[in-house]
Design a protein around this motif. Structure first.
Motif, PDB file in Angstrom:
ATOM      1  N   THR A  57      33.374  19.604  25.152  1.00 18.30           N
ATOM      2  CA  THR A  57      31.985  19.138  24.947  1.00 18.30           C
ATOM      3  C   THR A  57      32.086  17.819  24.309  1.00 18.30           C
ATOM      4  N   ASP A  58      31.224  16.983  25.307  1.00 24.73           N
ATOM      5  CA  ASP A  58      31.207  15.506  24.691  1.00 24.73           C
ATOM      6  C   ASP A  58      30.354  15.419  23.570  1.00 24.73           C
TER       7      ASP A  58
ATOM      8  N   ASN B 182      34.998  27.177  28.228  1.00 26.31           N
ATOM      9  CA  ASN B 182      35.696  26.055  29.543  1.00 26.31           C
ATOM     10  C   ASN B 182      35.435  24.858  29.554  1.00 26.31           C
TER      11      ASN B 182
ATOM     12  N   PHE C  97      29.473  14.529  34.927  1.00 27.45           N
ATOM     13  CA  PHE C  97      29.836  14.934  33.486  1.00 27.45           C
ATOM     14  C   PHE C  97      30.406  16.185  33.768  1.00 27.45           C
ATOM     15  N   THR C  98      29.836  17.308  34.347  1.00 20.76           N
ATOM     16  CA  THR C  98      30.328  18.602  34.564  1.00 20.76           C
ATOM     17  C   THR C  98      31.025  18.741  35.951  1.00 20.76           C
ATOM     18  N   GLY C  99      31.159  17.725  36.581  1.00 20.01           N
ATOM     19  CA  GLY C  99      32.066  17.583  37.717  1.00 20.01           C
ATOM     20  C   GLY C  99      31.087  17.831  38.924  1.00 20.01           C
TER      21      GLY C  99
ATOM     22  N   ILE D  73      27.423  22.942  27.324  1.00 16.40           N
ATOM     23  CA  ILE D  73      27.528  22.069  28.591  1.00 16.40           C
ATOM     24  C   ILE D  73      29.065  21.535  28.673  1.00 16.40           C
ATOM     25  N   SER D  74      29.804  22.212  29.454  1.00 11.35           N
ATOM     26  CA  SER D  74      31.185  21.800  29.819  1.00 11.35           C
ATOM     27  C   SER D  74      31.563  20.789  30.403  1.00 11.35           C
ATOM     28  N   LYS D  75      32.261  19.978  29.947  1.00  9.41           N
ATOM     29  CA  LYS D  75      32.640  18.572  30.523  1.00  9.41           C
ATOM     30  C   LYS D  75      33.829  19.164  31.569  1.00  9.41           C
ATOM     31  N   ALA D  76      33.797  18.468  32.672  1.00  5.98           N
ATOM     32  CA  ALA D  76      34.873  19.060  33.663  1.00  5.98           C
ATOM     33  C   ALA D  76      36.238  18.157  33.164  1.00  5.98           C
ATOM     34  N   ILE D  77      37.173  19.065  33.259  1.00  7.77           N
ATOM     35  CA  ILE D  77      38.450  18.643  32.717  1.00  7.77           C
ATOM     36  C   ILE D  77      39.118  17.586  34.043  1.00  7.77           C
ATOM     37  N   ARG D  78      39.380  16.526  33.457  1.00  9.92           N
ATOM     38  CA  ARG D  78      39.936  15.584  34.241  1.00  9.92           C
ATOM     39  C   ARG D  78      41.153  14.835  33.564  1.00  9.92           C
TER      40      ARG D  78
ATOM     41  N   LEU E 230      40.775  12.434  41.868  1.00  9.42           N
ATOM     42  CA  LEU E 230      39.928  13.058  40.686  1.00  9.42           C
ATOM     43  C   LEU E 230      38.473  12.779  40.872  1.00  9.42           C
TER      44      LEU E 230
ATOM     45  N   SER F 282      31.244  23.740  33.896  1.00  8.43           N
ATOM     46  CA  SER F 282      31.840  22.631  34.874  1.00  8.43           C
ATOM     47  C   SER F 282      32.792  23.264  36.002  1.00  8.43           C
ATOM     48  N   VAL F 283      32.988  22.346  36.683  1.00  7.74           N
ATOM     49  CA  VAL F 283      33.791  22.814  38.017  1.00  7.74           C
ATOM     50  C   VAL F 283      35.162  22.491  37.614  1.00  7.74           C
TER      51      VAL F 283
ATOM     52  N   GLN G  30      43.025  17.857  39.696  1.00  6.90           N
ATOM     53  CA  GLN G  30      43.484  18.365  38.290  1.00  6.90           C
ATOM     54  C   GLN G  30      44.484  19.375  38.421  1.00  6.90           C
TER      55      GLN G  30
ATOM     56  N   LYS H 265      20.671  23.623  28.086  1.00  7.60           N
ATOM     57  CA  LYS H 265      21.565  23.780  27.200  1.00  7.60           C
ATOM     58  C   LYS H 265      22.787  24.307  27.598  1.00  7.60           C
ATOM     59  N   ASP H 266      22.945  25.017  28.569  1.00  9.02           N
ATOM     60  CA  ASP H 266      24.204  25.599  29.109  1.00  9.02           C
ATOM     61  C   ASP H 266      24.404  25.328  30.573  1.00  9.02           C
ATOM     62  N   ALA H 267      25.630  24.751  30.607  1.00 10.18           N
ATOM     63  CA  ALA H 267      25.976  24.793  32.129  1.00 10.18           C
ATOM     64  C   ALA H 267      27.610  24.734  32.176  1.00 10.18           C
TER      65      ALA H 267
END
Lengths: 325, 1002
Positions: A30-31, A27, B533-535, A38-43, B196, B595-596, B601, B591-593
């Motif tokens: 990644t930066d 999802n 970063f993750t929202g 750690i997923s970056k929010a998609i904007r 956004l 995003s929202v 979007q 190490k894991d997270a």
């Protein structure tokens, strides 16, 4: 694991399918700055290069008077800072290792470092000014000129401690009047003259009173520079023939030393330090002395008087977009 | 003759060309073009005007692509540097004025967009211009009839009706305006904006997690914008959200149909909504609420797919809006600036108990002029045990120094304009940032805060914030916002700063996310802050040695203002629906997270055409720098003054033979003023030929001429609309000419001072100017008056208050008549004190005292003061709290009690208002009900200082009563208040009651 050549294609296809499927489970992006999942929010983002915002450059290109006064201001600062750089450097070279000057070395080093860095900023700014005069872009100008003015302001602040240094210098020379100290003696006169000029330009009656008793005469200071065989220093002391304001200062310094505080020099000093220095910094450095933001207060007094903020909104409110209230 | 004419002509010339020279040294400048006029208050700002005009041009062109025809009236813009927090505003009536502040936008919590601020402001503000001012044929017909857009004037309430039909969409609610403005600011700026925004997502996600109900479309206005710790900002949040939802569900074209004021659109915005979307606004709003809850629950579940960070609450109570806490780990104490509804903004000390929780929160001092999100900027001088904070944060900031050893404020400095202050405990100095004319500077103060020095100056347009100094004093860190929305952490080495080496190091950058509130860890090895970063606003750390950026938390709501302490724990604020809760959690790199997903979007993915809103279809003609810069002129109010409109009006005039003592007057209003309203003339002419008055009293005219602080009022048989309803009457027979000068100083608000003076001549009068039921002495119908007044006070209130809740006000008035060759001077003094009660919220107690003495002949009507009544009209335009005025004495009839000298005391309790949530219609709803109880004690002629008359008899009057006020809102902006009160008075032969019912208009 050994893989038969005939099965390699199947394995490859399977890996591709698994990889493709896994990509749907992942999802976001990644930066580079982070590790792990750690997923970056998609904007939506369509980040473009910084839009050009070159107010001062444009002003310099369009306002000849402003360009000329800035140029004059830069030349003036270059002259002053250049003098100080050479002066402090040469003094430092002699004073290092002399126990009587131990307590003054940090002061000299600090002043010299400021002068060197400010000189560099002035060089950059001056080059940019030349580019602008040729109609070229010079994006480095604004920051370089900011740094130069801030640097000069810091030098001026530190010059307040010069009295102590010159006293130490003069005490040392009085106690050691040997031929070996001739160069140092010449430097002492130049320091005195430099500080007197600074006092003249600041318009500080207290400083003028202090330094006027110290300057024996212009000629001896110039002669001292001559004897030092340092063309740069000498020309600096002569204050540059092409600078109208400085010429006036030099002339008046000799003739009207008693009237420095309120006399014609004050006007010249104001012209140099106020008029030509860029608005924001010039404004602010002066404002800083008083700790009172004049322009802002003037605006606010007006708003206060007139209720400008309430125009048309007295009964209806307005769509005020305050960011932090 | 020639000798007399010349000075007069010269005087007139000066007045026309530079009238400011008489009253102010301030010169106003302007750049005028066919597209817009921009005025500013310092010639130095001329250099910024070309940039602003280009940004205006861009905003205008982008909006033209969306809305087609734009408002024909070119806006009048003001560039100002009178506030230290970024601000802009639009007002549409009587003409469009756009105010653009030069200070950078406040970036606390990263609520606002971070692109170049003038680019952002013109896209956002011009949306307001279109929404408020775009007119269809019907609106234009009304405007042509009234000459311009009429300003609602409570003195002439019919003006509100004209005003509504002149610009109906101006009267739509705040969420309507801000929703579309935030949406367009985002999509006209390539995705940088609140549509956004991470904070917007966080706010709604937290509300859903906390189970807090989302406000209804009416409740948002009545409760959401007043009870919430974010006050009016909720309009932005809800509006943006709802608009995002509308685009997601129905597309952008329908949104344009809803908002565009076309010929076939409905006047009332909610009817237009129903026409476009085929359902009532309330229904669509409820659908959005349901969708929002689903959307946020999905996000909450996504976050919870990875282990959540366990936080430990440090405080039993939520502290509302708060500045980052400053910890003194040795003393086990933390300091903060907090603000929550029902309590005054304050500096607090929090003791850390053995269990690690805050054992006690102690108030140290109130903060004047708090900020919305961080309350104030706070710094701690550990060695000298001092706290330093900023006050008057919404205007020109000052600094306040509090000595913790002495327990009180020891120094106040005005107009320092500092923000993001931090104290270097090694070098004993204070660092901070200052904005002057839009340019930011890093500055340093000495420990006494006497001298300050510029250390670094940033180029124009650059925004910097979140300054922090390392514990060893060797480094400064800050967040730098690029003009394109990027964020960078920058580090200053103080040795470089000292040697004038104007360099800083960029530690790391993010193109489309933030790096905010980074502070040095206890050992200066790391920087800890937050990023969306993750929202989700999670805590991140930057390792100064390795240069790695690591995630430290995974929470469902959000964490702000973190600090990594020596005990290995991270202290932070956890966001909740009611504000900030101090928490702590273990320092651990994650190490894991997940995003929202952003609602904005989703809207984009469903309708990607909105990304095209930033693209110009045709290139714009370039505005050359010199073309603007060389055309700057001086703004001259008289020269700019124009006819601004006229409209029919109704008023009333005294008619003692009529059953209700009044007669209606029909007339016409005319207005002339310059765009800045520095010079204005308002004229009224009317007639009442049907009245019982003499013919000379059947014609009416008045002229109000205002120039800066001066005002000249000339009237023949002056009228008043509110005399139509009584019982008070302001109209008087006769003529009057009054010249007055009124001044005030609000630069140090909430402390304010007011003073002024007036002289007047009255002729052909039958009653006193101030007392309607007191006839003038026989044969004296013409007289002169003179007055002077001074007052000062400091009135403060907590978040969500509807009136001042604490403070004081002192005032002195002197008044005299010159009648029949005699002087009748009088003096009144008053002192009011109030305190917020520590019981519940918004309950306050006030003690108001006053005393007065007349010095003239007590047997003359001119030689006394008069008291009585609530003094509210049945329909009124003055304050609803008329019982607080000195001459009020509820229970007695108006002016019934006469006194040559008097002393009066009033005790008053104001109870917490009850706010309505989802009650009423979209165009008409009640806002709140409040209840006040009061008691007056008036002693008349207890003493006398006057020897001119026999001493009148001493009397003591007591009045006890209560009043209930219900605020009703019509068309969002037009607030009216229905008041009902009852009081009874005893003493001086009186034992009577009074029922008061009053509707205050506008």
């Amino acid at each position: 694991m050994y893989i038969k050549k005939s099965n390699f294609g199947i394995w490859l296809a399977l890996a591709a399918i698994v990889g493709f499927g896994a990509s749907f489970l992942y999802n976001g992006t990644t930066d580079d700055l982070t590790e792990g999942d750690i997923s970056k929010a998609i904007r939506f983002s369509n980040v473009k290069e910084d839009p050009e915002l070159a107010v001062i450059e444009e002003k310099l290109r369009n306002d000849e008077a402003f360009y000329n006064s800035t140029k004059m201001s830069m030349d003036y600062l270059k002259n002053r800072v250049g003098t100080l750089e050479t002066l402090s450097e040469r003094t430092l070279a002699i004073c290092q290792g002399v126990p009587e000057f131990e307590s003054q070395l940090n002061f000299l080093r600090s002043l010299n470092a400021k002068a060197c860095n400010t000189s560099k900023s002035l060089e950059t700014a001056a080059s940019c000014l030349d580019l602008l005069a040729e109609g070229k872009k010079a994006p480095a100008y604004e920051q370089a000129s900011n740094n130069a003015y801030v640097g000069y302001s810091k030098i001026r602040n530190q010059m307040m401690s010069t009295k102590q240094f010159v006293e130490v210098l003069n005490s040392y020379l009085a106690a050691n009047p040997s031929e070996e100290n001739k160069e140092l003696s010449g430097l002492s006169q130049i320091w005195t003259l430099y500080c007197a000029q600074d006092a003249a330009m600041s318009g500080s009656a207290e400083d003028i009173k202090y330094w006027k008793g110290k300057v024996s005469d212009m000629a001896s200071a110039l002669a001292a520079g001559e004897e030092l065989s340092d063309k740069q220093l000498r020309s600096d002391i002569e204050l540059g023939g092409n600078m109208r304001g400085l010429e006036v200062i030099a002339q008046n310094l000799a003739k009207n030393f008693d009237d420095l505080a309120e006399g014609p020099l004050k006007g010249v000093a104001d012209e140099l330090t106020n008029g030509a220095v860029r608005n924001d910094i010039g404004d602010l450095t002066q404002v800083m002395q008083k700790a009172f933001p004049e322009s802002g207060v003037a605006d606010n007094v007006l708003r206060n008087d007139l209720g400008l903020g309430e125009i048309g909104a007295k009964n209806t409110g307005d769509l005020s977009d305050r960011s932090g209230r | 003759m020639k000798r007399k004419l010349l000075p007069a002509i010269c005087g007139l010339w000066i007045l026309v060309h530079n009238p400011f020279c008489f009253v102010s040294a301030q010169t106003i400048y302007q750049y005028k073009s066919d597209d817009a006029t921009i005025c500013f208050f310092s010639q130095k700002q001329s250099q910024y005007v070309p940039h602003l005009m280009r940004k205006y041009q861009l905003g205008h062109a982008l909006h033209e692509q969306v809305w087609g025809e734009l408002p024909s009236q070119s806006p009048f813009m003001m560039l100002t540097d009178w506030e230290d927090d970024g601000n802009a505003g639009v007002t549409a009536i009587p003409h469009t004025i756009v105010q653009i502040g030069m200070a950078p936008l406040n970036m606390h919590h990263f609520v606002s967009p971070s692109n170049e601020r003038y680019d952002h402001l013109f896209k956002h503000e011009y949306t307001h211009v279109v929404m408020s001012d775009k007119a269809n044929d019907t609106d234009m017909a009304v405007r042509r009839f009234t000459g311009n857009k009429v300003v609602p004037n409570s003195k002439y309430p019919l003006s509100a009706l004209w005003s509504y039909f002149d610009a109906p969409r101006w009267y739509a609610p705040r969420w309507y305006h801000e929703g579309i403005a935030c949406f367009l600011e985002t999509w006209m700026a390539d995705g940088i904006g609140r549509a956004l925004g991470g904070y917007d997502e966080t706010y709604f996600r937290t509300n859903v997690k906390d189970g807090k109900k989302l406000y209804s479309v009416v409740g948002l206005e009545t409760e959401g914008t007043t009870s919430d710790f974010q006050q009016g900002a909720t309009s932005y949040l809800y509006g943006t959200r709802f608009v995002n939802y509308l685009v997601l569900q129905y597309g952008f074209d329908k949104l344009v149909q809803f908002y565009n004021r076309t010929d076939d659109s409905h006047t009332f915005y909610a009817r237009q909504f129903e026409a476009v979307y085929g359902k009532p606004l309330r229904e669509a709003w409820e659908e959005w609420q349901a969708y929002e809850i689903r959307h946020q629950n999905e996000n909450l579940n996504r976050i919870a797919e990875y282990p959540l960070t366990e936080t430990k609450t440090l405080s039993d109570r939520n502290i509302g809006a708060a500045a980052p806490l400053i910890f003194d780990e040795e003393r086990k104490v933390a300091y903060g600036a907090v603000n929550y509804p029902g309590s005054l903004a304050q500096i607090v000390e929090m003791k850390i108990g053995d269990d690690g929780k805050f054992s006690r929160i102690r108030k140290l001092a109130n903060i004047d002029g708090p900020l919305m999100y961080q309350t104030s900027y706070l710094a701690y001088d550990k060695k000298n045990r001092r706290l330093i904070w900023t006050d008057r944060n919404s205007s020109l900031r000052g600094l306040v120094v509090y000595d913790l050893n002495e327990g009180h404020v020891v120094k106040r400095l005005k107009y320092q304009r500092m923000y993001d202050i931090c104290y270097d405990n090694v070098h004993d100095c204070l660092y901070g940032l200052i904005s002057n004319q839009g340019v930011l500077h890093l500055v340093k103060y000495d420990s006494e805060l006497e001298n300050r020095e510029v250390l670094y100056s940033f180029p124009f347009g650059v925004s910097v914030g979140d300054l922090d100094v390392s514990h060893d004093g060797s480094k400064l860190v800050a967040s730098l916002l690029g003009k394109n929305g990027s964020h960078s952490l920058i580090l200053f080495d103080m040795s470089d700063i000292d040697s004038a080496n104007g360099l800083y190091t960029t530690l790391c950058s993010l193109d489309d996310s933030n790096l905010s509130q980074f502070r040095f860890s206890h050992d200066d090895s790391r920087l800890v802050g937050f990023s969306y970063f993750t929202g989700v606003p999670n805590v991140w750390q930057y390792d100064l040695q390795s240069g790695e950026l690591d995630l430290l938390s995974n929470v469902q709501t959000g964490l702000f203002s973190p600090y990594l302490a020596s005990d290995g724990k991270v202290y932070a604020f956890e966001f909740s629906s009611d504000g900030m809760t101090p928490v702590t959690f273990e320092h651990k790199i994650l190490k894991d997270a997940n995003s929202v997903e952003f609602l904005g979007q989703k809207a984009y993915e469903a309708h990607p055409e909105i990304a095209e809103l930033s693209n110009l279809k045709e290139s714009l003609p370039k505005i050359e720098f010199g073309q603007v810069y060389d055309s700057v002129t001086v703004y001259k109010p008289l020269k700019e003054m124009k006819f601004q409109g006229a409209h029919p009006d109704i008023s009333a005039f005294v008619d003692r033979k009529a059953w209700n003592n009044m007669t209606p007057v029909l007339g016409y209003q005319f207005a002339f003023y310059d765009p800045l309203s520095l010079f204005s003339i308002n004229l009224f002419v009317g007639a009442s030929p049907w009245s019982n008055n003499a013919w000379k009293n059947r014609f009416h005219a008045s002229a109000d001429i205002k120039y800066m602080r001066w005002k000249l009022n000339a009237a023949w048989n002056p009228t008043s609309f509110y005399d139509l309803f009584g019982p008070r009457r302001a109209s008087r027979k006769g003529y009057q000419v009054v010249l007055s000068y009124d001044s005030s100083n609000r630069l140090q608000s909430p402390f304010t001072t007011e003073w002024g003076a007036s002289v007047g001549h009255y002729g052909d009068m039958d009653a006193l100017p101030l007392y309607q039921d007191r006839e003038v002495d026989d044969g004296i119908t013409s007289f002169q008056t003179a007055s002077a007044y001074y007052s000062c006070g400091k009135m403060i209130s907590s978040l969500g208050a509807i009136t001042a809740e604490q403070g004081y006000k002192l005032s002195a008035n002197a008044y005299t008549y010159l009648a029949g060759g005699k002087l009748f001077p009088s003096v009144d003094l008053s002192a009011d004190f109030g305190v917020l009660l520590p019981i519940g919220q918004h309950n306050s107690f006030w003690l108001k005292t006053s005393a007065g003495q007349a010095f003239g002949d007590a047997s003359s009507s001119f030689g006394n003061s008069y008291f009585g009544g609530f003094r509210n009209n049945y329909v009124d335009n003055g304050t609803v709290y008329r019982y607080r005025t000195v001459s009020a004495m509820p229970g007695a009839k108006i002016d019934q009690i006469m006194a040559h000298s008097y002393a009066k005391a009033t005790g008053e309790i104001n109870f917490c208002p009850i706010r309505f949530n989802n009650f009423g219609a979209l165009q008409f709803y009640p806002n709140y009900i409040e209840f006040c109880a009061f008691a007056h004690d008036l002693v008349t002629d207890w003493w006398t200082l006057s020897k001119s008359a026999p001493r009148p008899e001493k009397n003591n009057y007591v009045s006890v009563g209560a009043q209930m006020n219900t605020q009703l809102v019509i068309f969002t902006h037009l607030k009216t208040t229905l008041s009902v009160g009852y009081a009874r008075v005893w003493g001086g032969g009186l034992n009577q009651g009074e029922l008061m019912v009053s509707l205050k208009l506008l």
